[in-house]
Design a protein around this motif. Structure first.
Motif, PDB file in Angstrom:
ATOM      1  N   UNK A  13      65.929 -21.014 -22.388  1.00 24.27           N
ATOM      2  CA  UNK A  13      65.426 -19.689 -22.036  1.00 24.27           C
ATOM      3  C   UNK A  13      66.603 -18.735 -21.837  1.00 24.27           C
ATOM      4  N   UNK A  14      66.618 -17.664 -22.616  1.00 22.67           N
ATOM      5  CA  UNK A  14      67.719 -16.709 -22.606  1.00 22.67           C
ATOM      6  C   UNK A  14      67.463 -15.619 -21.559  1.00 22.67           C
ATOM      7  N   UNK A  15      68.018 -15.799 -20.364  1.00 21.86           N
ATOM      8  CA  UNK A  15      67.868 -14.856 -19.260  1.00 21.86           C
ATOM      9  C   UNK A  15      69.196 -14.747 -18.515  1.00 21.86           C
ATOM     10  N   UNK A  16      69.284 -13.752 -17.657  1.00 20.10           N
ATOM     11  CA  UNK A  16      70.492 -13.612 -16.834  1.00 20.10           C
ATOM     12  C   UNK A  16      70.542 -14.678 -15.740  1.00 20.10           C
ATOM     13  N   UNK A  17      69.358 -15.006 -15.175  1.00 13.51           N
ATOM     14  CA  UNK A  17      69.310 -15.938 -14.054  1.00 13.51           C
ATOM     15  C   UNK A  17      68.102 -16.863 -14.179  1.00 13.51           C
ATOM     16  N   UNK A  18      68.343 -18.158 -14.135  1.00 13.06           N
ATOM     17  CA  UNK A  18      67.285 -19.173 -14.116  1.00 13.06           C
ATOM     18  C   UNK A  18      67.166 -19.657 -12.679  1.00 13.06           C
ATOM     19  N   UNK A  19      65.958 -19.617 -12.128  1.00 13.21           N
ATOM     20  CA  UNK A  19      65.733 -20.034 -10.746  1.00 13.21           C
ATOM     21  C   UNK A  19      64.822 -21.259 -10.740  1.00 13.21           C
ATOM     22  N   UNK A  20      65.271 -22.295 -10.052  1.00  9.46           N
ATOM     23  CA  UNK A  20      64.491 -23.526  -9.964  1.00  9.46           C
ATOM     24  C   UNK A  20      64.256 -23.856  -8.496  1.00  9.46           C
ATOM     25  N   UNK A  71      70.594 -19.492 -20.204  1.00 11.98           N
ATOM     26  CA  UNK A  71      70.681 -18.671 -18.993  1.00 11.98           C
ATOM     27  C   UNK A  71      72.145 -18.582 -18.578  1.00 11.98           C
ATOM     28  N   UNK A  72      72.570 -17.400 -18.151  1.00 14.62           N
ATOM     29  CA  UNK A  72      73.955 -17.233 -17.761  1.00 14.62           C
ATOM     30  C   UNK A  72      74.260 -17.818 -16.386  1.00 14.62           C
ATOM     31  N   UNK A  73      73.292 -17.768 -15.475  1.00 11.61           N
ATOM     32  CA  UNK A  73      73.457 -18.369 -14.150  1.00 11.61           C
ATOM     33  C   UNK A  73      72.227 -19.210 -13.830  1.00 11.61           C
ATOM     34  N   UNK A  74      72.440 -20.217 -13.011  1.00 16.14           N
ATOM     35  CA  UNK A  74      71.366 -21.096 -12.550  1.00 16.14           C
ATOM     36  C   UNK A  74      71.376 -21.084 -11.033  1.00 16.14           C
ATOM     37  N   UNK A  75      70.206 -20.866 -10.431  1.00 17.13           N
ATOM     38  CA  UNK A  75      70.091 -20.919  -8.970  1.00 17.13           C
ATOM     39  C   UNK A  75      69.031 -21.953  -8.618  1.00 17.13           C
ATOM     40  N   UNK A 101      68.484  -5.609  -9.420  1.00 13.78           N
ATOM     41  CA  UNK A 101      69.507  -5.190 -10.379  1.00 13.78           C
ATOM     42  C   UNK A 101      69.670  -6.179 -11.533  1.00 13.78           C
ATOM     43  N   UNK A 102      68.847  -7.200 -11.565  1.00  8.34           N
ATOM     44  CA  UNK A 102      68.916  -8.203 -12.628  1.00  8.34           C
ATOM     45  C   UNK A 102      68.020  -7.768 -13.775  1.00  8.34           C
ATOM     46  N   UNK A 103      68.514  -7.872 -14.986  1.00  5.31           N
ATOM     47  CA  UNK A 103      67.716  -7.457 -16.138  1.00  5.31           C
ATOM     48  C   UNK A 103      66.641  -8.463 -16.503  1.00  5.31           C
ATOM     49  N   UNK A 104      66.966  -9.746 -16.409  1.00  2.21           N
ATOM     50  CA  UNK A 104      65.983 -10.764 -16.767  1.00  2.21           C
ATOM     51  C   UNK A 104      66.206 -12.024 -15.942  1.00  2.21           C
ATOM     52  N   UNK A 105      65.101 -12.687 -15.641  1.00  2.00           N
ATOM     53  CA  UNK A 105      65.179 -13.933 -14.899  1.00  2.00           C
ATOM     54  C   UNK A 105      64.018 -14.824 -15.319  1.00  2.00           C
ATOM     55  N   UNK A 106      64.159 -16.081 -15.021  1.00  2.00           N
ATOM     56  CA  UNK A 106      63.090 -17.048 -15.270  1.00  2.00           C
ATOM     57  C   UNK A 106      62.968 -17.930 -14.046  1.00  2.00           C
ATOM     58  N   UNK A 107      61.744 -18.322 -13.755  1.00  2.00           N
ATOM     59  CA  UNK A 107      61.487 -19.212 -12.629  1.00  2.00           C
ATOM     60  C   UNK A 107      60.702 -20.403 -13.135  1.00  2.00           C
TER      61      UNK A 107
END
Length: 184
Positions: A13-20, A71-75, A101-107
């Motif tokens: 998934x191409x996002x700025x931040x992936x949240x798990x 994803x560029x970052x993973x949280x 301020x994040x353009x895209x994220x995935x959860x």
């Protein structure tokens, strides 16, 4: 904030931040987390150990993926409480406020439609901000944040209904907030 449902491999998934969100201290056994750790060549669990991430309630771990994931970052966020619904609601509210301020994220979405509805409602209500009378530099630009909720299986009719219902409820609550905040 616009939320959509999809089923995809978390690593693709191409996002700025992936949240798990994870259930708690047994995070190393979580299937999604283990798959991400494999995609990151073992870095996720290694960094978790180095940072003393134990999966206690409220702990989070953020790392850059170095191109190993789309994803560029993973949280990783530990829920860890006994009341999963309230933990999920609290997590989503706090997270939504931090993503302005994040353009895209995935959860990585919860496994049931009911929990999914709770997550979506809390996310959309957590993103609320009364801005009617803000001017100049204080007036925020319209939100262009794109959120993707990644389900474990292909989204079902119940999942899509949860998204629609939660959006309606959150929009109604946020409208009521606007009315309360507005002068008579």
């Amino acid at each position: 904030m616009k939320l959509t449902l999809t089923h995809a491999d978390l690593a693709s998934v191409d996002v700025d931040l992936m949240i798990v969100p994870i259930p708690g201290p047994d995070f190393a056994k979580d299937e999604a987390l283990r798959a991400l750790d494999v995609a990151l060549d073992g870095e996720l669990l290694r960094v978790a150990k180095l940072e003393d991430f134990t999966g206690k309630k409220g702990q989070s771990l953020t790392l850059y993926t170095g191109g190993k994931l789309k994803a560029r970052k993973l949280r990783v966020y530990a829920l860890g409480g006994k009341d999963a619904t309230e933990e999920l609601r609290s997590f989503a509210t706090v997270t939504a406020r931090g993503l302005r301020d994040t353009k895209s994220f995935a959860i990585h979405a919860p496994p049931t439609s009911e929990m999914l509805r709770v997550l979506i409602e809390a996310f959309l209500m957590g993103d609320y901000r009364y801005t009617e009378y803000l001017t100049g530099a204080r007036k925020p630009k319209p939100s262009t944040t794109r959120g993707v909720l990644i389900t474990r299986e292909k989204p079902t009719a119940a999942d899509r209904k949860a998204l629609a219902d939660a959006t309606i409820v959150a929009d109604a609550v946020n409208f009521a907030r606007d009315l309360v905040n507005a002068p008579p």
